[in-house]
Structures are given as structure tokens and as C-alpha cells.
Design an enzyme around this catalytic site. Structure first.
Site, mmCIF file in Angstrom:
data_model
loop_
_atom_site.group_PDB
_atom_site.id
_atom_site.type_symbol
_atom_site.label_atom_id
_atom_site.label_comp_id
_atom_site.label_asym_id
_atom_site.label_seq_id
_atom_site.Cartn_x
_atom_site.Cartn_y
_atom_site.Cartn_z
ATOM 1 N N ASN A 9 0.776 -1.123 0.105
ATOM 2 C CA ASN A 9 0.205 0.075 0.008
ATOM 3 C C ASN A 9 0.953 1.141 0.014
ATOM 4 O O ASN A 9 1.574 1.461 0.990
ATOM 5 C CB ASN A 9 -0.847 -0.063 1.193
ATOM 6 C CG ASN A 9 -1.795 1.289 1.459
ATOM 7 O OD1 ASN A 9 -1.652 2.148 0.426
ATOM 8 N ND2 ASN A 9 -2.303 1.439 2.751
ATOM 9 N N LYS A 11 0.291 4.319 -0.143
ATOM 10 C CA LYS A 11 -0.395 5.302 0.229
ATOM 11 C C LYS A 11 -0.072 6.506 -0.684
ATOM 12 O O LYS A 11 -0.108 6.623 -2.039
ATOM 13 C CB LYS A 11 0.195 5.606 1.508
ATOM 14 C CG LYS A 11 -0.140 4.436 2.552
ATOM 15 C CD LYS A 11 -0.040 4.728 4.118
ATOM 16 C CE LYS A 11 -0.194 3.525 4.924
ATOM 17 N NZ LYS A 11 -0.296 3.577 6.343
ATOM 18 N N HIS A 93 -9.610 1.375 4.509
ATOM 19 C CA HIS A 93 -8.283 1.794 5.289
ATOM 20 C C HIS A 93 -8.675 2.642 6.279
ATOM 21 O O HIS A 93 -9.349 3.550 6.321
ATOM 22 C CB HIS A 93 -7.474 2.165 4.432
ATOM 23 C CG HIS A 93 -5.985 2.048 4.836
ATOM 24 N ND1 HIS A 93 -5.765 2.886 5.909
ATOM 25 C CD2 HIS A 93 -5.028 1.083 4.894
ATOM 26 C CE1 HIS A 93 -4.496 2.770 6.165
ATOM 27 N NE2 HIS A 93 -3.959 1.660 5.731
ATOM 28 N N GLU A 95 -7.180 4.907 7.631
ATOM 29 C CA GLU A 95 -6.865 6.446 7.228
ATOM 30 C C GLU A 95 -8.080 6.921 6.335
ATOM 31 O O GLU A 95 -8.426 8.288 6.720
ATOM 32 C CB GLU A 95 -5.551 6.544 6.310
ATOM 33 C CG GLU A 95 -4.385 6.297 7.216
ATOM 34 C CD GLU A 95 -3.098 5.808 6.639
ATOM 35 O OE1 GLU A 95 -3.142 5.892 5.327
ATOM 36 O OE2 GLU A 95 -2.222 5.276 7.227
ATOM 37 N N GLU A 164 -5.588 -4.506 10.287
ATOM 38 C CA GLU A 164 -4.804 -3.674 10.538
ATOM 39 C C GLU A 164 -5.200 -2.775 12.180
ATOM 40 O O GLU A 164 -6.004 -1.903 12.061
ATOM 41 C CB GLU A 164 -4.714 -2.731 9.612
ATOM 42 C CG GLU A 164 -4.207 -3.421 8.238
ATOM 43 C CD GLU A 164 -3.882 -2.158 7.311
ATOM 44 O OE1 GLU A 164 -2.642 -2.356 6.754
ATOM 45 O OE2 GLU A 164 -4.390 -1.206 7.020
ATOM 46 N N SER A 208 2.796 -2.113 10.314
ATOM 47 C CA SER A 208 4.404 -2.047 10.560
ATOM 48 C C SER A 208 4.944 -3.531 10.206
ATOM 49 O O SER A 208 6.108 -4.061 10.925
ATOM 50 C CB SER A 208 4.964 -1.762 12.011
ATOM 51 O OG SER A 208 4.579 -0.541 12.429
HETATM 52 P P1 PGA Z 1 2.611 0.190 7.685
HETATM 53 O O1 PGA Z 1 1.013 0.525 6.985
HETATM 54 O O2 PGA Z 1 3.067 -0.911 7.262
HETATM 55 O O3 PGA Z 1 3.394 1.436 7.050
HETATM 56 O O4 PGA Z 1 2.503 0.255 9.189
HETATM 57 C C1 PGA Z 1 0.227 -0.585 6.587
HETATM 58 C C2 PGA Z 1 -1.051 -0.202 6.263
HETATM 59 O O5 PGA Z 1 -1.594 0.936 6.531
HETATM 60 O O6 PGA Z 1 -1.635 -0.644 5.316
#
Ligand code: PGA
Length: 246
Positions: A9, A11, A93, A95, A164, A208
Site C-alpha cells: 500500500n 499510500k 483503510h 486512514e 490492521e 508495521s
Molecule cells: P505500515 O502501514 O506498514 O506503514 O504500518 C500499513 C497500512 O497502513 O496498510
């Protein structure tokens, strides 16, 4: 048997030049035992589709409109994504839920819109730190999944699910394999209510995930892959995670 799936992802990161290098490295490291995909900003879908066509590495979007078409400035429909041969679209997601106030019902409608165009929605669920500390983790993810299950009925078996925990996203703080497995097992139980969904739906872990923790997470019986944010922007890290998945 569910084939493992690793999804990057990106982003809101990348540039046409940087993406070309990253994708070339990912493609160059084939073959992978697991299924591999990248979810890129929409504006890069044309380049990504051209570069990945025929490579076995798949691509997708990070969001999709719940509407088929119309006066929805700034939105991108599932039919438009299908024109770029997107295999996946992330929906819900954290976010999007947090910064764009997306409700469980809207997320469910987006999953439905993606499926209607032959795109597999990757439905994201997860609790905040406050919710975990209050003992609400399973209740929160159950509520988020229930909205999607209600909207999709038997088609629930056609989604990918991603657990997540919000407190693990971009923080460097990963759920332990046991913490993740316990939530994945609860989600798998809930999937049993819809036909063969429990057996078919891949439940990814995200938050992470890195090269050095991927193998232990992916060894858990109900973790069928990874949704990778930050580490998906670094070719060597991402490739190592893909290899850890099979
Ligand atoms: P991250 O993000 O691996 O940077 O923690 C995961 C995600 O938001 O899909």
C-alpha cells in the site's frame, strides 16, 4: 489451501520515476511463491498497468467510489479502475475511516461496487489503541466486518480481509504474532456465517510489517498474507516480505 497474498500500500507516496525503479525491482525478483500486488495512487495506474502487464505481479487502487457514476467530484468509480485492469481495491483503510469519516456502511457499499466490476475489495478492519485498552478489539472488528457481510451476502467469500490494528500502522509497533492470530481466528469464525467464506477468504495482517517480522506473523495459521505500507516503498524490504510469504 489459501495462497498467501502480499499487498503493498503505497499510500500517497511515489513519483513516476521512483515507481518505475521500484516496480522493476519487484518484477525482477520473480518468481514468488505468494501472490504479490501493489496498490498505487490512481494517477499512477496507467503507468503501473503498462509496466506490470504479463508479469504476475498485480496492481490495484487504494480506494473506490461507492457510486457507479455521476456528480461526485474527485471520486473514481470501479468501472474506471476496471479499465486499468485493477485486480484489487483497498476499502475502509483506517486512514479513510479516520480522515474521511467513512462509515461501516459506506465501506460495505464500496466493497459491493468493486465486486460488481470484478475487482476484489481488500476490506480493512482494525481497532484503535483506546479500543484495545478498553477490551473492545473483537467487538470493533466484528462490527466492521458485519456491515460488509450484511451487504454482500454469499459474495463475502469473494473479498480479501485485512486486519490492521490502527495503533500498529506506521508506528513501528507491530502486533505480536499471538495478538494478531487471536483476532484473525475471531474474524475467521465470523466468516463461517457466509457459505464457504471462512475457508476461502484470505485474512491479511497489516501494521508495521517489515522484512524482519514478516516470517513469524505469516507462520500463524489464520494469517494469509500481509498488507504492507512503509516497507512496500523499499524494494529490498518488500521483496524480502514477499519471499517470507512463500
Ligand atoms: P505500515 O502501514 O506498514 O506503514 O504500518 C500499513 C497500512 O497502513 O496498510
Amino acid at each position: 489451501m489459501r495462497r498467501k497474498l502480499v499487498v503493498g500500500n503505497w499510500k500517497m507516496h511515489g513519483s513516476r520515476a521512483a515507481n518505475a525503479g521500484l516496480l522493476a525491482a519487484i518484477v525482477g525478483a520473480r518468481p514468488y511463491g505468494a501472490e504479490v500486488a501493489v496498490c498505487v495512487p490512481c494517477v499512477f495506474l496507467g503507468d503501473t498497468a503498462a509496466q506490470l502487464a504479463g508479469s504476475e505481479v498485480q496492481w490495484g487502487a487504494q480506494d473506490v467510489s461507492a457510486h457507479a457514476q455521476g456528480a461526485y467530484t474527485g471520486e473514481v468509480s470501479a468501472a474506471m479502475l476496471a479499465e486499468y485492469a485493477c485486480r484489487f481495491a483497498l476499502v475502509g483503510h483506517s486512514e479513510r475511516r479516520q480522515y474521511h469519516a467513512e462509515s461501516d456502511e459506506l465501506v460495505a457499499a464500496k466493497a459491493q461496487a468493486a465486486l460488481a466490476q470484478g475487482i476484489t475489495p481488500i476490506v480493512c478492519v482494525g481497532e484503535t489503541l483506546g479500543q484495545r485498552d478498553a477490551g473492545l478489539t473483537e467487538a470493533v472488528v466484528a462490527r466492521q466486518l458485519a456491515a460488509v457481510a450484511q451487504a454482500l451476502g454469499a459474495r463475502l467469500a469473494d473479498i480479501v480481509l485485512a486486519y490492521e490494528p490502527v495503533w500498529a500502522i506506521g508506528t513501528g509497533r507491530t502486533a505480536t504474532p499471538a495478538q494478531a492470530q487471536s483476532v484473525h481466528a475471531a474474524l475467521r469464525m465470523q466468516l463461517q456465517t457466509a457459505g464457504d467464506a471462512a475457508a476461502r477468504v484470505r485474512v491479511l495482517y497489516g501494521g508495521s510489517v517489515k522484512a524482519d517480522n514478516a516470517a513469524e506473523l505469516l507462520a500463524m495459521p489464520d494469517i494469509d498474507g500481509a498488507l504492507v505500507g512503509g516497507a512496500s516503498l523499499k524494494a529490498a524490504e518488500f521483496i524480502a516480505i514477499c519471499r517470507a510469504a512463500g
